[in-house]
Design a protein around this motif. Sequence first.
Motif, PDB file in Angstrom:
ATOM      1  N   VAL A  65       0.866  -1.179   0.000  1.00 42.68           N
ATOM      2  CA  VAL A  65       0.000   0.000   0.000  1.00 42.68           C
ATOM      3  C   VAL A  65       0.899   1.224   0.000  1.00 42.68           C
ATOM      4  CG1 VAL A  65      -1.695   1.304   1.337  1.00 42.68           C
ATOM      5  CG2 VAL A  65      -1.897  -1.176   1.154  1.00 42.68           C
ATOM      6  N   LYS A  66       0.586   2.231  -0.824  1.00 40.16           N
ATOM      7  CA  LYS A  66       1.492   3.371  -0.982  1.00 40.16           C
ATOM      8  C   LYS A  66       0.729   4.680  -1.181  1.00 40.16           C
ATOM      9  CE  LYS A  66       2.018   1.705  -5.741  1.00 40.16           C
ATOM     10  NZ  LYS A  66       2.944   1.322  -6.823  1.00 40.16           N
ATOM     11  N   LEU A  67      -0.366   4.845  -0.440  1.00 43.95           N
ATOM     12  CA  LEU A  67      -1.134   6.086  -0.537  1.00 43.95           C
ATOM     13  C   LEU A  67      -0.303   7.273  -0.053  1.00 43.95           C
ATOM     14  CD1 LEU A  67      -3.822   7.581  -1.043  1.00 43.95           C
ATOM     15  CD2 LEU A  67      -4.475   7.006   1.301  1.00 43.95           C
ATOM     16  N   THR A  68       0.347   7.105   1.114  1.00 41.30           N
ATOM     17  CA  THR A  68       1.222   8.163   1.649  1.00 41.30           C
ATOM     18  C   THR A  68       2.653   7.660   1.830  1.00 41.30           C
ATOM     19  OG1 THR A  68       0.541   7.570   3.915  1.00 41.30           O
ATOM     20  CG2 THR A  68      -0.657   9.366   2.828  1.00 41.30           C
ATOM     21  N   VAL A  69       2.791   6.430   2.318  1.00 40.18           N
ATOM     22  CA  VAL A  69       4.115   5.813   2.480  1.00 40.18           C
ATOM     23  C   VAL A  69       4.023   4.369   1.989  1.00 40.18           C
ATOM     24  CG1 VAL A  69       4.808   7.246   4.444  1.00 40.18           C
ATOM     25  CG2 VAL A  69       3.581   5.107   4.859  1.00 40.18           C
ATOM     26  N   ARG A  70       5.178   3.800   1.656  1.00 39.16           N
ATOM     27  CA  ARG A  70       5.191   2.410   1.205  1.00 39.16           C
ATOM     28  C   ARG A  70       5.064   1.484   2.411  1.00 39.16           C
ATOM     29  NH1 ARG A  70       6.391   1.602  -3.998  1.00 39.16           N
ATOM     30  NH2 ARG A  70       7.237   3.347  -5.199  1.00 39.16           N
ATOM     31  N   ALA A  71       3.997   0.679   2.438  1.00 41.58           N
ATOM     32  CA  ALA A  71       3.746  -0.239   3.552  1.00 41.58           C
ATOM     33  C   ALA A  71       3.479  -1.635   2.996  1.00 41.58           C
ATOM     34  CB  ALA A  71       2.554   0.238   4.375  1.00 41.58           C
ATOM     35  N   PRO A  72       4.472  -2.527   3.043  1.00 40.43           N
ATOM     36  CA  PRO A  72       4.289  -3.868   2.488  1.00 40.43           C
ATOM     37  C   PRO A  72       3.368  -4.721   3.359  1.00 40.43           C
ATOM     38  CG  PRO A  72       6.421  -3.708   3.566  1.00 40.43           C
ATOM     39  CD  PRO A  72       5.830  -2.329   3.587  1.00 40.43           C
ATOM     40  N   ILE A  73       2.640  -5.629   2.711  1.00 38.73           N
ATOM     41  CA  ILE A  73       1.871  -6.666   3.402  1.00 38.73           C
ATOM     42  C   ILE A  73       2.576  -7.976   3.107  1.00 38.73           C
ATOM     43  CG2 ILE A  73      -0.328  -7.895   3.534  1.00 38.73           C
ATOM     44  CD1 ILE A  73      -1.681  -5.287   2.619  1.00 38.73           C
ATOM     45  N   THR A  74       3.107  -8.619   4.139  1.00 38.95           N
ATOM     46  CA  THR A  74       3.884  -9.841   3.940  1.00 38.95           C
ATOM     47  C   THR A  74       2.984 -11.072   4.004  1.00 38.95           C
ATOM     48  OG1 THR A  74       4.349 -10.153   6.304  1.00 38.95           O
ATOM     49  CG2 THR A  74       5.864  -8.739   5.045  1.00 38.95           C
ATOM     50  N   LEU A  75       3.523 -12.173   3.507  1.00 37.79           N
ATOM     51  CA  LEU A  75       2.792 -13.436   3.562  1.00 37.79           C
ATOM     52  C   LEU A  75       2.552 -13.826   5.016  1.00 37.79           C
ATOM     53  CD1 LEU A  75       1.579 -15.836   2.060  1.00 37.79           C
ATOM     54  CD2 LEU A  75       3.847 -16.897   2.051  1.00 37.79           C
ATOM     55  N   GLY A  76       3.516 -13.544   5.887  1.00 37.91           N
ATOM     56  CA  GLY A  76       3.365 -13.854   7.304  1.00 37.91           C
ATOM     57  C   GLY A  76       2.211 -13.092   7.935  1.00 37.91           C
ATOM     58  N   GLN A  77       2.047 -11.821   7.574  1.00 36.74           N
ATOM     59  CA  GLN A  77       0.940 -11.021   8.106  1.00 36.74           C
ATOM     60  C   GLN A  77      -0.408 -11.563   7.628  1.00 36.74           C
ATOM     61  OE1 GLN A  77       2.315  -7.260   6.592  1.00 36.74           O
ATOM     62  NE2 GLN A  77       3.216  -6.643   8.551  1.00 36.74           N
ATOM     63  N   LEU A  78      -0.450 -11.964   6.371  1.00 32.00           N
ATOM     64  CA  LEU A  78      -1.672 -12.549   5.834  1.00 32.00           C
ATOM     65  C   LEU A  78      -1.988 -13.866   6.542  1.00 32.00           C
ATOM     66  CD1 LEU A  78      -4.005 -12.673   3.797  1.00 32.00           C
ATOM     67  CD2 LEU A  78      -2.427 -13.794   2.205  1.00 32.00           C
ATOM     68  N   LYS A  79      -0.957 -14.700   6.744  1.00 29.95           N
ATOM     69  CA  LYS A  79      -1.165 -15.983   7.414  1.00 29.95           C
ATOM     70  C   LYS A  79      -1.699 -15.776   8.833  1.00 29.95           C
ATOM     71  CE  LYS A  79       2.183 -18.975   5.013  1.00 29.95           C
ATOM     72  NZ  LYS A  79       3.439 -19.753   5.156  1.00 29.95           N
ATOM     73  N   ALA A  80      -1.173 -14.761   9.521  1.00 28.53           N
ATOM     74  CA  ALA A  80      -1.628 -14.485  10.890  1.00 28.53           C
ATOM     75  C   ALA A  80      -3.102 -14.131  10.913  1.00 28.53           C
ATOM     76  CB  ALA A  80      -0.796 -13.351  11.490  1.00 28.53           C
ATOM     77  N   ARG A  81      -3.551 -13.297   9.968  1.00 27.12           N
ATOM     78  CA  ARG A  81      -4.961 -12.913   9.918  1.00 27.12           C
ATOM     79  C   ARG A  81      -5.829 -14.111   9.528  1.00 27.12           C
ATOM     80  NH1 ARG A  81      -7.648  -8.036   9.213  1.00 27.12           N
ATOM     81  NH2 ARG A  81      -5.909  -7.202  10.441  1.00 27.12           N
ATOM     82  N   VAL A  82      -5.360 -14.908   8.568  1.00 20.07           N
ATOM     83  CA  VAL A  82      -6.111 -16.094   8.144  1.00 20.07           C
ATOM     84  C   VAL A  82      -6.251 -17.074   9.312  1.00 20.07           C
ATOM     85  CG1 VAL A  82      -6.019 -18.169   6.700  1.00 20.07           C
ATOM     86  CG2 VAL A  82      -5.613 -15.924   5.685  1.00 20.07           C
TER      87      VAL A  82
END
Length: 361
Positions: free
Chosen positions: A30-47
């Motif tokens: 996401v890069k609306l104001t700053v570059r903020a990556p979404i990692t596979l680990g973050q996705l796995k945690a939410r899943v």
Amino acid sequence: MKKKLTTIFLTLGLIAAAFAQSNLQPIAEVKLTVRAPITLGQLKARVTTLEKELGRKMTVEERKQVLDGLIDERLIVQAAEKDGMRVSDSEVNEYFNNYVSSQLGRAVTEAEFAQIIREQANMSLDEYMKSQNGMTMAEFKNFLRTQITAQNYTMRKKQNEIQSAIQEPTDAQIRSYYEVNKQSFVQPDTVKLFLALVPKENNASAAEKKVRELQKKLSANAKIIADIHSKSLEKNSGYWSQEIFVGKTPLAAEQMGLSMDELLKIFAMKKGEVSAVHETPANYQCFVILEKLDARILGLSDVMQPGSNVSLYEYIKNMVMMQRQKDALNAGFIAIRNDLRKPEYFTLFKKDTELDKTLSW
């Protein structure tokens, strides 16, 4: 032999390193104001959190929806921050306290909730939260901060639309809702207990001795309940007591740390009967049966839960208004989300079959 073991350990180390690198791999940004990556680990945690709630493994398509949701959250948080909106730690803490209070049915602070978890489950708050939703306290509060930010930002941007959508239901609408859903408003067989609980802490034998003294007093004179409760409120009393209502349901058994058979034995007891001393990993406890209530369908003038002062009529009115607010908020969020889902504001690093393969863990 030593050389073979070294080779095995090296191989295992390489596998672990590859797994860690996989989790750190960005799959979106996401890069609306700053570059903020979404990692596979973050996705796995939410899943993982959502799969705990669902009680099953999510499909690849469902995981794509979770990824979309993470992108939407990051976009709206960046949009809120761009507009100068920040959520303070005190707001997050208050939201958490309200959340756990609603679960327990009484007002508690985070510290009091942590104490209850220690006494009843012999776990730290971090351990308990991890077991319930796969997140530590810090991760859960960060999740709450994101949700509060999205809600506050939507409320600010779509205030007029939301307010116009939230109208108090009429008496006719409340009564119609009740008639259609009457079978859902059932009070199960319920017992009212006076529960006395002594934490083991660092002296289990002293805790057992204390609870047996309390049980002996209760068995000799059930009218002593008020005195025992009053003394439990004194500083350094060493025990906790409270009147509680318990329904004959699997959920109630789970909350009390009992099997269904053990819960049914409580319901077989007579009014005024004092229980034996019961030991849990964190405490000793005993109770008195104060009242027994039969299962029945609730009427509109009945209280929603025994011991509360909220009628079913008021509950339905509030529930309908909350649902309308939720629907209006969701519509507002979708409208904002659609405005923000522009190619220049985010990037998906994997698509189509490559994304499907990545999400098939």
